[in-house]
Design a protein around this motif. Sequence first.
Motif, PDB file in Angstrom:
ATOM      1  N   ASN A   1      21.446  35.420  17.110  1.00 23.60           N
ATOM      2  CA  ASN A   1      22.861  35.160  16.865  1.00 23.60           C
ATOM      3  C   ASN A   1      23.511  36.424  16.330  1.00 23.60           C
ATOM      4  OD1 ASN A   1      22.622  35.036  13.793  1.00 23.60           O
ATOM      5  ND2 ASN A   1      21.248  33.353  14.376  1.00 23.60           N
ATOM      6  N   GLY A   2      24.723  36.314  15.866  1.00 20.82           N
ATOM      7  CA  GLY A   2      25.488  37.494  15.469  1.00 20.82           C
ATOM      8  C   GLY A   2      24.901  38.313  14.349  1.00 20.82           C
ATOM      9  N   VAL A   3      24.052  37.726  13.506  1.00 20.33           N
ATOM     10  CA  VAL A   3      23.486  38.483  12.380  1.00 20.33           C
ATOM     11  C   VAL A   3      21.956  38.499  12.373  1.00 20.33           C
ATOM     12  CG1 VAL A   3      25.501  37.941  10.944  1.00 20.33           C
ATOM     13  CG2 VAL A   3      23.446  36.514  10.768  1.00 20.33           C
ATOM     14  N   PHE A   4      21.309  37.776  13.281  1.00 20.55           N
ATOM     15  CA  PHE A   4      19.852  37.625  13.196  1.00 20.55           C
ATOM     16  C   PHE A   4      19.208  37.685  14.583  1.00 20.55           C
ATOM     17  CE2 PHE A   4      16.145  34.711  13.258  1.00 20.55           C
ATOM     18  CZ  PHE A   4      15.308  35.412  12.406  1.00 20.55           C
ATOM     19  N   ASP A   5      18.058  38.362  14.615  1.00 22.28           N
ATOM     20  CA  ASP A   5      17.244  38.423  15.830  1.00 22.28           C
ATOM     21  C   ASP A   5      15.821  38.031  15.452  1.00 22.28           C
ATOM     22  OD1 ASP A   5      15.750  39.057  18.096  1.00 22.28           O
ATOM     23  OD2 ASP A   5      16.971  40.813  18.582  1.00 22.28           O
ATOM     24  N   ALA A   6      15.335  36.932  16.042  1.00 18.95           N
ATOM     25  CA  ALA A   6      13.997  36.436  15.700  1.00 18.95           C
ATOM     26  C   ALA A   6      12.905  37.424  16.068  1.00 18.95           C
ATOM     27  CB  ALA A   6      13.753  35.093  16.379  1.00 18.95           C
TER      28      ALA A   6
END
Length: 544
Positions: free
Chosen positions: A49-54
């Motif tokens: 998402n806009g602030v997180f990358d798994a």
Amino acid sequence: MLKRILPALLLLLALDAGDAAAEVGAVWALDDGTKVFAGTLDHVLKAKNGVFDAKTRTIKLFGARNEIIAFQVIVQGGDKPTKGVSVVLDSIGSIRNDTDARLSAKADLDRYYIGRRIEVFKELYLQIKLRSRSIVWKPWTEAQPKGFMNKLVPDALVPIDNKTFDLPSKRNQGVWIDVYIPKSTEPGLHKGKVLVRSTDGGCKIPACLLKVELDVLPQTLPDKPTLATMLYFSGSDDDRDQMASRYWKDPWKASDEDVEKLRERHFKFGRRHRLTMFISHDKKPHDALLKRLTGQTFSAEAGYDGPGVGLPQDVYPIHAFGSAKLDHKSANMWVDWFKKNAPKVTYFYYTMDEPTPKDHDKVSKLAAAGRPAPAFTTAKYAPSLEVDMFTTLANEYSVKLADKAKKAGKIVWCYNGVRPYSGTFMVDDTAISPRVIPWIQYKYKIPRWFYWESTYYKDVQGGRKNIDIYTEANNFTNASGDKLNGDGLLIYPGRDVIFPKSDQGIAMPIASIRLKNWRRGLQDVEYLALIRKKGHGKFVDKFV
């Protein structure tokens, strides 16, 4: 060679076994603009998402100095319930809490914000059994937000610091994190780590450690908000059966000193969210009011730190909601007092709340009796209303009518929220709905936005008396058949002697996700104002 390989093989086997039987099913993060339902395990924003990358397990944020940024960590339960889960963020670069900024039995709640830059909250959930209707949107139309019925929706945010909580199986538990960026913070990249742990053997999946990267901008948001607000809470002495009744079994017998301390915690809480909170059933000025209107309540000496430190409260309604009549003698007393003690504060006599056309003559007579104090009412502008200030429901606000009022020398504000004309403050609305309101206020140059109540714990209008607001979403009803989830309820009580199972054990106000998103919108506007000051007004107008 075998001696070197064996430990590595054993470690891999241990990690594989841990993953297979992990008590925590997943950990991921997102920003503050989405409500993740407790039962939505396969969320569309989970991987990226806009602030997180798994893939990188990194939370990337940015913020200006003197801004509070927020994000969420979603901890998903595995096959079995897990006890003793904690979510810890000790620091992001130089941003950390002072050693004494900890919640404890001995904590001085009157100085709660001193040295507190990182706040960690557990999200509590409400079951939506009945959709909000009528006042905030017409039911079963495009204006009604979709997807909330029969969902467990997060709203109240209970401070937990490093305290633990139990994690149900196959269910999300949101953790909200606020980070205040002090004015002295060096611009540039600041790094930290969010750690998820449990007393059931720790969190064995790799995602239980999330990296945080915060890009601190060289700009500083101003202490004085660009947009003015006005948020009521029922904390007056003659309202002790309202907000105060959740903190004392007999609020009428509580000491004046203790009640005033609780009030001040609410005022500081509002300031921390860039909102102007008010109570105003005072018959005459007093020392506590003077401290708020001169800024002493919001000073470091009085236990406050954060946005707006030291700034005076900028608005005061006399006899809110028409709670008492004002005569010439009392009006002159108030006017003289403001001239002497708080000359820059916007004050007015609140003549009547939501008058009908039949009430216009009565309102005008009340206003005349209360001169020379400016007169105010919650209605759209009408020449037949001889008052100085109007605040209009979002669905009744008209740019042409507001311009006409201004030409007549009147002031026009806006209040509450109605889809699709504005965002709303309902629990069963999208997270960004309150965030929309400051953008609308900024676009249409509305001087102040008023929300009618924030601590509506007793359904007075519906005759249902006290509501267990931590378990019952529908807190507002009325004789017209309106039923609303969270109306007039942006702030939860930290204590609850009426419903002990809902007592959170902390004698101070507790925020909602809706309140946090109102703050987010107010901070958005500060960016627009900074860009405009740089000479890019045309860009800002086009962008908005």
